[in-house]
Design an enzyme around this catalytic site. Structure first.
Site, PDB file in Angstrom:
ATOM      1  N   THR A 186      -5.562  -8.498  -2.939  1.00 47.26           N
ATOM      2  CA  THR A 186      -6.947  -8.101  -2.699  1.00 47.26           C
ATOM      3  C   THR A 186      -7.469  -7.236  -3.827  1.00 47.26           C
ATOM      4  O   THR A 186      -6.723  -6.538  -4.510  1.00 47.26           O
ATOM      5  CB  THR A 186      -7.087  -7.316  -1.379  1.00 47.26           C
ATOM      6  OG1 THR A 186      -6.260  -6.154  -1.430  1.00 47.26           O
ATOM      7  CG2 THR A 186      -6.722  -8.185  -0.190  1.00 47.26           C
ATOM      8  N   ASN A 188      -9.714  -4.028  -4.212  1.00 40.06           N
ATOM      9  CA  ASN A 188     -10.088  -2.912  -3.346  1.00 40.06           C
ATOM     10  C   ASN A 188     -11.298  -2.180  -3.908  1.00 40.06           C
ATOM     11  O   ASN A 188     -11.334  -1.855  -5.100  1.00 40.06           O
ATOM     12  CB  ASN A 188      -8.913  -1.938  -3.214  1.00 40.06           C
ATOM     13  CG  ASN A 188      -7.691  -2.601  -2.625  1.00 40.06           C
ATOM     14  OD1 ASN A 188      -7.769  -3.209  -1.561  1.00 40.06           O
ATOM     15  ND2 ASN A 188      -6.569  -2.530  -3.320  1.00 40.06           N
ATOM     16  N   GLU A 237     -11.478  -4.491   1.181  1.00 38.10           N
ATOM     17  CA  GLU A 237     -10.409  -5.237   0.526  1.00 38.10           C
ATOM     18  C   GLU A 237     -10.801  -6.708   0.506  1.00 38.10           C
ATOM     19  O   GLU A 237     -10.965  -7.322   1.570  1.00 38.10           O
ATOM     20  CB  GLU A 237      -9.088  -5.058   1.273  1.00 38.10           C
ATOM     21  CG  GLU A 237      -8.576  -3.621   1.250  1.00 38.10           C
ATOM     22  CD  GLU A 237      -7.229  -3.482   1.948  1.00 38.10           C
ATOM     23  OE1 GLU A 237      -6.339  -2.851   1.373  1.00 38.10           O
ATOM     24  OE2 GLU A 237      -7.109  -4.009   3.070  1.00 38.10           O
TER      25      GLU A 237
END
Length: 290
Positions: A186, A188, A237
């Site tokens: 992911t 962030n 995320e």
């Protein structure tokens, strides 16, 4: 001129009124921080739909030539309406025409309104257009109405009032890197200082604004505190489908297209991964025609 939080369709009508007023460069005058933010107590919950970066990006998409972010401080807050018009609009910016919404207020203690500005324009030599408030017959388009829709997970209702998907813009930060271990790396992003939409999982459209991976992508995102890992501070995320690039430090614009489900704590990591698989499949279906 206005706060333009969210840059919803009502704000766009003000911008369009300014664009139509005369053949001249189009500018937006706004304030940073938001005046409501300046006067709010320190423990007041965040209310802004957009940070300054996101607002600037949206206004640029609308063809605004110049953005004037006036520093809102005690000096500016204390100006009488006539002093603001004379010193800031005329002497400072040299405006020829100003468009505002019908609910516009300005000057010390909000003592001036759109009619006040029109009278001062006649006196000081600039034109004023007052754009009417707009809506769909059931709700008046406003930043407040957009906040309510987002807080209830109604991303498509928010889009209808905004005229665009609600977006969260900002830099990609280093996180705990758990997503990579789960098979879902992911990007962030911080959401500090922003009004939080309903916490949970979203189908998202992602614009990478900077760096070698610039472009538009599709994905799924988690907005919240990560209850599976006892998180405390909300963040965003974003998992971009079929993407292997490095985005650390780059700037993203993430559009919340549809709310899939609330956050949840699962009995095991395997159960979490199975749910993430279902979330991703559903997001791909929703975004297939986007």
């Amino acid at each position: 001129m206005g706060n333009f939080d969210g840059v919803h369709l009502g704000h766009r009508s003000v911008i369009d009124a300014a664009r139509a007023a005369l053949d001249a460069p189009l500018g937006v005058i706004t304030f940073e921080p938001h005046p409501r933010e300046f006067f709010a107590p320190a423990d007041h919950p965040p209310f802004r739909l957009m940070n300054a970066e996101s607002r600037a990006n949206r206004l640029a998409r609308l063809g605004v030539d110049h953005l004037y972010e006036l520093p809102f401080d005690a000096v500016l807050a204390g100006l009488a309406p006539e002093d603001f018009a004379r010193e800031v609009l005329v002497r400072g910016l040299g405006v020829r025409h100003v468009a505002v919404g019908a609910d516009f207020c300005f000057g010390c203690k909000r003592s001036g309104n759109a009619a006040t500005l029109a009278a001062l324009g006649r006196e000081l030599g600039f034109g004023v257009t007052i754009a009417p408030l707009i809506g769909d017959g059931t709700v008046e388009y406003s930043s407040t109405a957009v906040r309510v829709a987002l807080a209830e997970g109604r991303a498509r209702d928010a889009e209808r009032m905004l005229g665009h998907w609600h977006r969260i813009d900002g830099a990609v930060l280093h996180g705990d890197k758990r997503g990579r271990d789960l098979g879902y790396p992911t990007a962030n992003m911080a959401v500090d200082g922003l009004h939080l939409p309903a916490l949970g999982i979203y189908a998202v459209l992602v614009d990478v604004l900077t760096g070698p991976e610039r472009g538009s992508y599709k994905g799924v995102a988690s907005l919240g505190v990560r209850p599976m890992f006892d998180g405390k501070r909300p963040n965003l995320e974003v998992h971009i489908f079929d993407f292997n690039g490095d985005l650390y430090g780059e700037h993203l614009s993430v559009a919340l297209v549809e709310y899939l489900r609330p956050e949840a704590k699962f009995d095991s990591l395997d159960a979490l991964i199975e749910q993430m698989d279902r979330d991703s499949a559903r997001a791909r279906d929703i975004l297939a025609t986007r």
